[in-house]
Scaffold this motif. Sequence first.
Motif, PDB file in Angstrom:
ATOM      1  N   UNK A   4       0.847  -1.224   0.003  1.00  0.00           N
ATOM      2  CA  UNK A   4       0.031   0.091  -0.017  1.00  0.00           C
ATOM      3  C   UNK A   4       0.987   1.197  -0.331  1.00  0.00           C
ATOM      4  N   UNK A   5       0.900   2.152  -0.893  1.00  0.00           N
ATOM      5  CA  UNK A   5       1.454   3.335  -1.032  1.00  0.00           C
ATOM      6  C   UNK A   5       0.382   4.524  -1.003  1.00  0.00           C
ATOM      7  N   UNK A   6       0.727   5.327  -0.003  1.00  0.00           N
ATOM      8  CA  UNK A   6      -0.133   6.746   0.202  1.00  0.00           C
ATOM      9  C   UNK A   6       0.903   7.904  -0.412  1.00  0.00           C
ATOM     10  N   UNK A   7      -0.154   8.803  -0.855  1.00  0.00           N
ATOM     11  CA  UNK A   7       0.295   9.945  -1.569  1.00  0.00           C
ATOM     12  C   UNK A   7      -0.916  10.999  -1.024  1.00  0.00           C
ATOM     13  N   UNK A   8      -0.287  12.359  -1.245  1.00  0.00           N
ATOM     14  CA  UNK A   8      -1.261  13.648  -1.320  1.00  0.00           C
ATOM     15  C   UNK A   8      -1.215  14.283  -0.077  1.00  0.00           C
ATOM     16  N   UNK A   9      -0.392  13.907   0.945  1.00  0.00           N
ATOM     17  CA  UNK A   9      -0.352  15.006   2.138  1.00  0.00           C
ATOM     18  C   UNK A   9       0.372  16.160   1.825  1.00  0.00           C
ATOM     19  N   UNK A  10       0.470  17.028   2.619  1.00  0.00           N
ATOM     20  CA  UNK A  10       0.931  18.237   2.791  1.00  0.00           C
ATOM     21  C   UNK A  10       0.789  19.072   3.918  1.00  0.00           C
ATOM     22  N   UNK A  11       1.332  20.311   3.632  1.00  0.00           N
ATOM     23  CA  UNK A  11       0.980  21.512   4.641  1.00  0.00           C
ATOM     24  C   UNK A  11      -0.042  22.515   3.980  1.00  0.00           C
ATOM     25  N   UNK A  12      -1.143  22.636   4.638  1.00  0.00           N
ATOM     26  CA  UNK A  12      -2.325  23.387   4.368  1.00  0.00           C
ATOM     27  C   UNK A  12      -2.722  24.240   5.458  1.00  0.00           C
ATOM     28  N   UNK A  13      -3.663  25.430   5.212  1.00  0.00           N
ATOM     29  CA  UNK A  13      -4.178  26.037   6.437  1.00  0.00           C
ATOM     30  C   UNK A  13      -5.620  25.623   6.674  1.00  0.00           C
ATOM     31  N   UNK A  14      -5.969  25.775   7.912  1.00  0.00           N
ATOM     32  CA  UNK A  14      -7.266  25.546   8.397  1.00  0.00           C
ATOM     33  C   UNK A  14      -8.275  25.974   7.500  1.00  0.00           C
ATOM     34  N   UNK A  15      -9.231  25.254   7.219  1.00  0.00           N
ATOM     35  CA  UNK A  15     -10.492  25.397   6.308  1.00  0.00           C
ATOM     36  C   UNK A  15     -10.078  24.887   4.719  1.00  0.00           C
ATOM     37  N   UNK A  16      -8.739  24.470   4.484  1.00  0.00           N
ATOM     38  CA  UNK A  16      -8.512  23.951   3.116  1.00  0.00           C
ATOM     39  C   UNK A  16      -9.040  22.382   3.250  1.00  0.00           C
ATOM     40  N   UNK A  17      -8.650  22.052   1.881  1.00  0.00           N
ATOM     41  CA  UNK A  17      -9.096  20.546   1.376  1.00  0.00           C
ATOM     42  C   UNK A  17      -7.707  19.915   1.168  1.00  0.00           C
ATOM     43  N   UNK A  18      -7.731  18.478   1.292  1.00  0.00           N
ATOM     44  CA  UNK A  18      -6.622  17.701   0.605  1.00  0.00           C
ATOM     45  C   UNK A  18      -7.447  16.439   0.460  1.00  0.00           C
TER      46      UNK A  18
END
Length: 126
Positions: A4-18
Amino acid sequence: QAQLVESGGGLVQAGDSLRLSCAASGLTFSIYAMAWFRQAPGKERDFVARINWSAGSTYYADSVKGRFTISTDNAKNTVYLQMNRLEPEDSAIYYCAADSTLYRNNYGIANLYAYWGQGTQVTVSS
């Protein structure tokens, strides 16, 4: 061997989407229940969401209900976690997991899952 390989994480601001993705290989995707867990520093690994594609059922932790959506693309052997209205409390490493038991009540127990990804970091700033 299952992977299993995850991707898509990151640094965002409150209220944003990922949107997180988890690509599965080496297992028959449609006969596993897939789930997302998360673990913040110094805390236990907590259940976030689970999907049983064959039954069309989904389950969510109360803390993410209404904000997160789990889904699958069986043609791509991929499970997604759409995260909206992110909060600083959502910051954690997010892990994808596969459970060979499709139907269970205690789906929030991490030790019951057979396969795990390496995790992807999500950081939400206030």
